[in-house]
Write a protein that holds these residues in place. Structure first.
Motif, mmCIF file in Angstrom:
data_model
loop_
_atom_site.group_PDB
_atom_site.id
_atom_site.type_symbol
_atom_site.label_atom_id
_atom_site.label_comp_id
_atom_site.label_asym_id
_atom_site.label_seq_id
_atom_site.Cartn_x
_atom_site.Cartn_y
_atom_site.Cartn_z
ATOM 1 N N LEU A 173 41.558 89.406 62.534
ATOM 2 C CA LEU A 173 40.868 89.418 63.831
ATOM 3 C C LEU A 173 41.886 89.418 64.964
ATOM 4 O O LEU A 173 41.778 90.197 65.917
ATOM 5 N N GLY A 174 42.891 88.541 64.857
ATOM 6 C CA GLY A 174 43.921 88.476 65.893
ATOM 7 C C GLY A 174 44.704 89.767 66.018
ATOM 8 O O GLY A 174 45.085 90.170 67.123
ATOM 9 N N HIS A 197 43.551 78.710 69.512
ATOM 10 C CA HIS A 197 44.319 78.123 68.416
ATOM 11 C C HIS A 197 44.334 79.057 67.207
ATOM 12 O O HIS A 197 45.371 79.261 66.574
ATOM 13 N N LEU A 198 43.170 79.620 66.895
ATOM 14 C CA LEU A 198 43.069 80.480 65.716
ATOM 15 C C LEU A 198 43.850 81.774 65.873
ATOM 16 O O LEU A 198 44.422 82.282 64.907
ATOM 17 N N LEU A 199 43.894 82.321 67.088
ATOM 18 C CA LEU A 199 44.561 83.601 67.303
ATOM 19 C C LEU A 199 46.058 83.464 67.570
ATOM 20 O O LEU A 199 46.785 84.460 67.525
ATOM 21 N N ASP A 200 46.528 82.255 67.808
ATOM 22 C CA ASP A 200 47.953 82.035 68.094
ATOM 23 C C ASP A 200 48.777 82.294 66.834
ATOM 24 O O ASP A 200 48.638 81.587 65.831
ATOM 25 N N VAL A 201 49.617 83.316 66.869
ATOM 26 C CA VAL A 201 50.394 83.682 65.675
ATOM 27 C C VAL A 201 51.316 82.557 65.226
ATOM 28 O O VAL A 201 51.717 82.507 64.052
ATOM 29 N N ALA A 252 34.210 77.982 78.695
ATOM 30 C CA ALA A 252 35.478 78.219 79.405
ATOM 31 C C ALA A 252 36.637 78.333 78.418
ATOM 32 O O ALA A 252 37.537 79.165 78.586
ATOM 33 N N GLU A 253 36.626 77.496 77.386
ATOM 34 C CA GLU A 253 37.617 77.578 76.308
ATOM 35 C C GLU A 253 36.856 77.913 75.037
ATOM 36 O O GLU A 253 36.380 77.023 74.328
ATOM 37 N N PRO A 254 36.692 79.211 74.737
ATOM 38 C CA PRO A 254 35.843 79.606 73.608
ATOM 39 C C PRO A 254 36.319 79.021 72.283
ATOM 40 O O PRO A 254 37.515 78.808 72.064
ATOM 41 N N GLY A 255 35.362 78.755 71.415
ATOM 42 C CA GLY A 255 35.668 78.277 70.080
ATOM 43 C C GLY A 255 35.025 79.176 69.043
ATOM 44 O O GLY A 255 34.245 80.074 69.378
#
Length: 199
Positions: A188-189, A146-150, A46-49
């Motif tokens: 990636l983002g 978290h990783l994609l959040d600029v 549901a919340e991918p990691g």
């Protein structure tokens, strides 16, 4: 729509756009680059990691750094996808039959002479992964959001070998995600179409 379908659509839409992707400013201008590949494994929950590793402190290069599973493409490998799956299996005991490959991302040239192709894939959640003791100190997961959040893409500058080098760092409790790994995440983002991923 499955996570694999959403990522496939987001990557396809993103590859049709002209965007500013990162490159290592100090990458060698001449000579052949060694081809390499890494596996960007996104857990289907549901919340991918995203699965990352911490390299052991005893390695000659990039000791103790956070990295994607991966390495150089061997002559026996059938391209970057096969290499990324093989390396992930060797480093984390993730069977190469498990990941569902979404596609490959833009290669990233490194200062150390590699051209790294990220391979994006989905994997089931809560896999029983085992660190290859000589190369991998730990295996952990960081939320994809978290990783994609600029807002988490922190730009740093440092004087290195007579030149000012810019790199990214992504804060995460207990880990330092920076350098090439952070650059691959930032790319990636930028490459994924956020509207297609969210739908």
């Amino acid at each position: 729509m499955t996570l694999h379908d959403r990522l496939t659509r987001a990557l396809a839409a993103g590859q049709g756009r002209t965007i500013d992707l990162l490159e290592d400013a100090l990458a060698p201008e001449d000579g052949p680059l060694t081809p390499a590949a890494v596996l960007v494994a996104v857990t289907d929950r549901a919340e991918p990691g995203v699965i990352l590793t911490q390299r052991t402190e005893t390695l000659r290069k990039h000791a103790g750094e956070v990295a994607f599973p991966g390495g150089r493409i061997d002559p026996e490998d059938d391209g970057p996808v096969a290499a990324a799956l093989r390396e992930a299996e060797e480093e984390t005991a993730l069977s190469r039959a498990v990941p569902q490959v979404v596609g490959t991302l833009d290669p990233f040239r490194t200062r150390t002479g590699f051209s790294i192709t990220p391979v994006l894939a989905t994997v089931p959640p809560d896999l029983s992964l085992v660190a290859q003791e000589h190369e991998v100190a730990a295996i952990f997961e960081v939320p994809l959001r978290h990783l994609l959040d600029v807002a988490n893409h922190v730009e740093r500058r440092v004087e290195w070998e007579g030149a000012l080098r810019t790199f990214y760092e992504i804060p995460f409790p207990g880990r330092r995600i920076w350098g090439v790994t952070a650059a691959l995440i930032v790319n990636l983002g930028r490459r994924l179409d956020p509207a297609a991923l969210a739908a």
